[in-house]
Design an enzyme around this catalytic site. Structure first.
Site, PDB file in Angstrom:
ATOM      1  N   HIS A   1     -27.928 -23.274 -17.255  1.00 36.33           N
ATOM      2  CA  HIS A   1     -29.269 -23.099 -17.806  1.00 36.33           C
ATOM      3  C   HIS A   1     -29.336 -21.881 -18.728  1.00 36.33           C
ATOM      4  O   HIS A   1     -29.948 -21.934 -19.796  1.00 36.33           O
ATOM      5  CB  HIS A   1     -30.294 -22.956 -16.680  1.00 36.33           C
ATOM      6  CG  HIS A   1     -30.690 -24.245 -16.041  1.00 36.33           C
ATOM      7  ND1 HIS A   1     -29.806 -25.015 -15.322  1.00 36.33           N
ATOM      8  CD2 HIS A   1     -31.891 -24.912 -16.021  1.00 36.33           C
ATOM      9  CE1 HIS A   1     -30.431 -26.091 -14.869  1.00 36.33           C
ATOM     10  NE2 HIS A   1     -31.688 -26.055 -15.290  1.00 36.33           N
TER      11      HIS A   1
ATOM     12  N   HIS B   1     -28.389 -19.380  -8.535  1.00 38.79           N
ATOM     13  CA  HIS B   1     -27.375 -18.618  -9.264  1.00 38.79           C
ATOM     14  C   HIS B   1     -27.467 -17.143  -8.900  1.00 38.79           C
ATOM     15  O   HIS B   1     -28.532 -16.657  -8.509  1.00 38.79           O
ATOM     16  CB  HIS B   1     -27.573 -18.745 -10.785  1.00 38.79           C
ATOM     17  CG  HIS B   1     -27.019 -20.015 -11.365  1.00 38.79           C
ATOM     18  ND1 HIS B   1     -25.672 -20.279 -11.431  1.00 38.79           N
ATOM     19  CD2 HIS B   1     -27.649 -21.078 -11.929  1.00 38.79           C
ATOM     20  CE1 HIS B   1     -25.494 -21.465 -12.006  1.00 38.79           C
ATOM     21  NE2 HIS B   1     -26.675 -21.966 -12.308  1.00 38.79           N
TER      22      HIS B   1
END
Length: 216
Positions: free
Chosen positions: A132, A181
């Site tokens: 992302h 993450h």
């Protein structure tokens, strides 16, 4: 010519810096110091993980991948075609597709697991670098690079640039906030995305280089 040489030098510096930082991060994320820092930073976000915040960032993070980002790339490409910027209209989708392949290759090379915490959105696969974050910097960075020169209003240039930068930052921040993450994954994604944008800028400069005139 001097301005063009400065632009080439600047983008070469960005490319070299992005690649160097990424390569330094690869062994660093395996050290106990970085792992401890990553875990501490994830825990520090706990006070922000209220239901409204999680709901907001769960929606916003969708602008960093999938159908929404594909739609944004398609709209950007259509606009560039409308403005007859054909090389840019090729670079934007090609860079996005190449960046997606590169992200997969990097993840399968490094094979870092995601945070062992309850994920607040559904995710699978490896963690490093963040797809992302890499998507966001590549696409929204290119939307600045390729579209800002086509905007006549200085105020609109500033607004568009600020909007794209905010999207890059918020999408990156959404990933650790949603526990999918580590912060180092996001930073690595930014480095890889920065390298892609710099490479595209250099390609643009090469395409639009003034033709040399032969001496008489």
């Amino acid at each position: 010519m001097k301005s063009r040489r400065q632009s080439v030098s600047g983008w070469l510096f960005v490319l070299a810096l992005s690649v160097t930082l990424f390569l330094l991060l690869v062994p660093a994320v395996r050290t106990s110091a970085i792992r401890q820092a990553d875990n501490a930073l994830l825990q520090s976000l706990n006070p922000l993980r209220s239901a409204p915040m999680v709901a907001f960032f769960a929606e916003l993070t969708r602008f960093g991948a999938g159908r929404l980002l594909f739609f944004i790339v398609a709209i950007g490409t259509a606009f560039l075609l409308y403005k007859r910027r054909y090389s840019s209209a090729v670079i934007l989708p090609a860079a996005y597709l190449a960046e997606r392949v590169l992200n997969t290759l990097l993840k399968n090379w490094i094979m870092r697991s995601r945070p062992p915490l309850p994920h607040l959105v559904a995710e699978s696969g490896y963690s490093f670098p963040s797809g992302h974050a890499m998507n966001a910097l590549t696409v929204y960075g290119l939307l600045i690079l390729l579209l800002v020169p086509l905007i006549r209003s200085v105020r609109l240039k500033i607004v568009w640039t600020a909007l794209c930068l905010i999207m890059i930052l918020l999408i990156g921040f959404s990933r650790p906030l949603l526990r999918v993450h580590y912060f180092s994954d996001v930073f690595a994604g930014y480095c890889a995305g920065g390298a892609v944008v710099a490479a595209c800028a250099l390609i643009q400069l090469a395409i639009h280089a003034p033709a040399r005139r032969d001496g008489g």
